[in-house]
Design a protein around this motif. Structure first.
Motif, PDB file in Angstrom:
ATOM      1  N   HIS A  42       8.544   5.877  -7.544  1.00 37.83           N
ATOM      2  CA  HIS A  42       7.681   5.437  -8.814  1.00 37.83           C
ATOM      3  C   HIS A  42       6.661   6.324  -8.754  1.00 37.83           C
ATOM      4  O   HIS A  42       5.626   6.570  -7.814  1.00 37.83           O
ATOM      5  N   LYS A  44       3.914   6.000 -10.422  1.00 39.56           N
ATOM      6  CA  LYS A  44       2.688   5.238 -11.027  1.00 39.56           C
ATOM      7  C   LYS A  44       1.379   5.586  -9.885  1.00 39.56           C
ATOM      8  O   LYS A  44       0.396   5.313 -10.485  1.00 39.56           O
ATOM      9  N   ARG A 143       6.499 -12.374 -10.444  1.00 35.93           N
ATOM     10  CA  ARG A 143       6.096 -11.432 -11.640  1.00 35.93           C
ATOM     11  C   ARG A 143       7.394 -11.454 -12.534  1.00 35.93           C
ATOM     12  O   ARG A 143       8.118 -12.363 -12.633  1.00 35.93           O
ATOM     13  N   HIS A 173      10.845  -5.585  -7.500  1.00 31.73           N
ATOM     14  CA  HIS A 173       9.755  -5.149  -6.683  1.00 31.73           C
ATOM     15  C   HIS A 173       9.201  -6.160  -5.826  1.00 31.73           C
ATOM     16  O   HIS A 173       8.725  -7.252  -6.247  1.00 31.73           O
ATOM     17  N   TYR A 178       3.585  -6.493   0.813  1.00 32.08           N
ATOM     18  CA  TYR A 178       2.078  -6.198   1.358  1.00 32.08           C
ATOM     19  C   TYR A 178       1.182  -7.332   2.238  1.00 32.08           C
ATOM     20  O   TYR A 178       0.176  -6.821   2.664  1.00 32.08           O
ATOM     21  N   CYS A 213       9.468  -0.439  -2.936  1.00 30.39           N
ATOM     22  CA  CYS A 213       8.191  -0.767  -2.436  1.00 30.39           C
ATOM     23  C   CYS A 213       7.876   0.000  -1.283  1.00 30.39           C
ATOM     24  O   CYS A 213       8.909   0.202  -0.425  1.00 30.39           O
ATOM     25  N   SER A 214       6.775   0.534  -1.177  1.00 27.23           N
ATOM     26  CA  SER A 214       6.430   1.754  -0.035  1.00 27.23           C
ATOM     27  C   SER A 214       6.469   0.786   1.169  1.00 27.23           C
ATOM     28  O   SER A 214       6.746   1.446   2.533  1.00 27.23           O
ATOM     29  N   ARG A 230      12.805   2.849  -4.462  1.00 24.27           N
ATOM     30  CA  ARG A 230      11.848   3.083  -5.413  1.00 24.27           C
ATOM     31  C   ARG A 230      10.352   3.345  -4.910  1.00 24.27           C
ATOM     32  O   ARG A 230       9.396   2.513  -5.526  1.00 24.27           O
ATOM     33  N   PRO A 231      10.015   3.523  -3.626  1.00 21.24           N
ATOM     34  CA  PRO A 231       8.831   3.565  -3.162  1.00 21.24           C
ATOM     35  C   PRO A 231       7.729   4.405  -4.296  1.00 21.24           C
ATOM     36  O   PRO A 231       8.017   5.349  -4.703  1.00 21.24           O
ATOM     37  N   GLY A 232       6.342   4.020  -4.193  1.00 20.82           N
ATOM     38  CA  GLY A 232       5.460   4.836  -5.112  1.00 20.82           C
ATOM     39  C   GLY A 232       4.480   5.286  -4.359  1.00 20.82           C
ATOM     40  O   GLY A 232       4.050   6.626  -4.418  1.00 20.82           O
ATOM     41  N   ALA A 233       3.816   4.532  -3.364  1.00 21.80           N
ATOM     42  CA  ALA A 233       2.458   4.965  -2.750  1.00 21.80           C
ATOM     43  C   ALA A 233       2.921   5.710  -1.533  1.00 21.80           C
ATOM     44  O   ALA A 233       1.753   6.375  -0.754  1.00 21.80           O
TER      45      ALA A 233
HETATM   46  C1  LIG Z   1       8.399  -1.980 -10.594  1.00 18.95           C
HETATM   47  C2  LIG Z   1       8.048  -1.538  -9.351  1.00 18.95           C
HETATM   48  N1  LIG Z   1       8.650  -0.437  -8.589  1.00 18.95           N
HETATM   49  C3  LIG Z   1       8.188   0.320  -7.626  1.00 18.95           C
HETATM   50  C4  LIG Z   1       6.858   0.184  -7.278  1.00 18.95           C
HETATM   51  C5  LIG Z   1       6.330   1.114  -5.929  1.00 18.95           C
HETATM   52  O1  LIG Z   1       5.782   0.146  -4.884  1.00 18.95           O
HETATM   53  P1  LIG Z   1       4.824   0.519  -4.088  1.00 18.95           P
HETATM   54  O2  LIG Z   1       3.455   0.810  -4.703  1.00 18.95           O
HETATM   55  O3  LIG Z   1       4.703  -0.538  -2.912  1.00 18.95           O
HETATM   56  O4  LIG Z   1       5.096   2.043  -3.421  1.00 18.95           O
HETATM   57  C6  LIG Z   1       6.070  -0.831  -7.893  1.00 18.95           C
HETATM   58  C7  LIG Z   1       4.642  -0.885  -7.609  1.00 18.95           C
HETATM   59  O5  LIG Z   1       3.935  -1.763  -7.958  1.00 18.95           O
HETATM   60  C8  LIG Z   1       6.462  -1.492  -9.062  1.00 18.95           C
HETATM   61  O6  LIG Z   1       5.775  -2.439  -9.743  1.00 18.95           O
END
Ligand SMILES: Cc1ncc(COP(=O)(O)O)c(C=O)c1O
Length: 362
Positions: A42, A44, A143, A173, A178, A213-214, A230-233
């Motif tokens: 991800h 974001k 959510r 997600h 966390y 999620c990370s 799909r980890p993001g952080a």
């Molecule tokens: C829909 C979705 N997928 C993946 C992620 C990535 O998760 P993380 O931030 O724990 O890596 C998020 C984070 O908010 C998310 O909202």
């Protein structure tokens, strides 16, 4: 900008340790490959084409984005497959989806409830393109996502009515992890996958499972039950990942904020030149906005817009003019608050990268 040293930089400045980030990207990719699982990171968290390029070069199958604006901003990375993991409902977005689909091999969108799926179908018809649809399942965050099998079947029925849409997987997600102690994580991950798989089985047992999620990514690989993560952080890290959930070592955190001590108004308190406009207002459950990266007991415990209030057992070792590297509580908003990150290797400045999708909440 390059070949300068850290000492030449003004503060506050967001530093990205390139070698650490590249190691984190390679390590997650290698773990996914070993488990036979695809990685759709991800974006974001980083919002940067330069980071996306490195994730794709390492072997990421596609990118996950929160909104069409993030997807548009990532196109220069050469990405071929994007999943927009949000509840799209507005037909005004249809022309942008059509343009995106034309520039990609694959565009996936989310169906998050029966009501949203009806709206999504109108968007897809207006866009006039074929879209792969990922069914969102709520696995505990509360959510987006269907709450039960009946809602999942209703979404599948709506999707099935439209030739523009094809159901292609189930995602969640599981951000509630966390709040999970390290010892409790694996059991909670198993519960998330049980829930996701149960809803999937009510619709179509052949659909792949895409958690994201990370905190959970490596636990998910170990379950042997998922096809994509799909980890993001994970490639940057923060207090949430390195201290609270302990899924990475503090020494692997790749983004620090370099700040200056600008005043010592009273014993036990230092003020720094970075507040909520740098760290955001996000904090840990203990009220910490950032912790010093060098191991001393020094934390940002309160923020005004342009000031950080710094306390801790070692705070009286600080002098006006001292420079400190802080690890933020939550990295995503910190990146979204800066136009550029300064890329470093130790004390050497090697590059400056634009935060391309900064503010792209559209
Ligand atoms: C829909 C979705 N997928 C993946 C992620 C990535 O998760 P993380 O931030 O724990 O890596 C998020 C984070 O908010 C998310 O909202």
């Amino acid at each position: 900008m390059t070949n300068r040293t850290l000492a030449e930089l003004g503060t506050p400045v967001v530093l990205l340790e390139r070698a650490r980030m590249e190691r984190n990207i390679r390590a997650m990719q290698a773990d996914c490959a070993a488990a036979g699982v695809k990685l759709w990171p991800h974006i974001k968290t980083h919002k940067m084409v330069e980071v996306a390029r490195r994730q794709l070069a390492a072997g990421a199958e596609g990118l996950t984005c929160a909104k069409p604006g993030e997807a548009e901003a990532m196109l220069p990375s050469g990405v071929k497959r994007i999943f927009i993991a949000h509840s799209l409902v507005d037909v005004r977005v249809a022309p942008r989806l059509a343009t995106l689909a034309g520039q990609l091999e694959e565009l996936r969108v989310a169906a998050t409830s029966p009501a949203q799926a009806e709206a999504l179908a109108r968007v897809a018809v207006a866009a006039g393109v074929k879209l792969k649809v990922m069914l969102a399942v709520d696995t505990g965050l509360g959510r987006e996502g269907v709450r039960d099998a009946a809602a999942a079947r209703a979404v599948a029925e709506i999707v099935g009515r439209f030739p523009q849409l094809k159901l292609a997987g189930c995602y969640t997600h599981e951000g509630q992890l966390y709040g999970a102690e390290p010892a409790a994580q694996r059991a909670q991950v198993d519960a998330v996958i049980d829930r996701l798989a149960a809803v999937r089985d009510a619709v179509d047992p052949d659909l792949p499972l895409w958690p994201g999620c990370s905190v959970t990514a490596r636990h998910m690989l170990a379950t042997g039950r998922v096809q994509v993560v799909r980890p993001g952080a994970y490639m940057f890290g923060d207090i949430a990942l390195a201290v609270t959930t302990k899924v990475m070592p503090v020494a692997d955190v790749a983004v620090h904020v370099l700040v200056t001590v600008v005043d010592r108004p009273e014993p036990g308190l230092a003020l720094i030149d970075a507040g909520s406009k740098v760290f955001s207002s996000d904090k840990t459950a203990q009220g910490v906005h950032a912790m010093v990266a060098d191991g001393r007991d020094i934390q940002v415990v309160r923020v005004n817009e342009e000031h950080g209030f710094v306390r801790g057992a070692d705070v009286d070792t600080l002098r006006v003019g001292d420079r400190l590297r802080f690890i933020p509580a939550h990295i995503c908003p910190v990146i979204n608050l800066t136009d550029f990150v300064t890329v470093v290797e130790g004390d050497t400045v090697v590059d400056r990268w634009r935060v391309d999708a900064r503010g792209r909440v559209d």
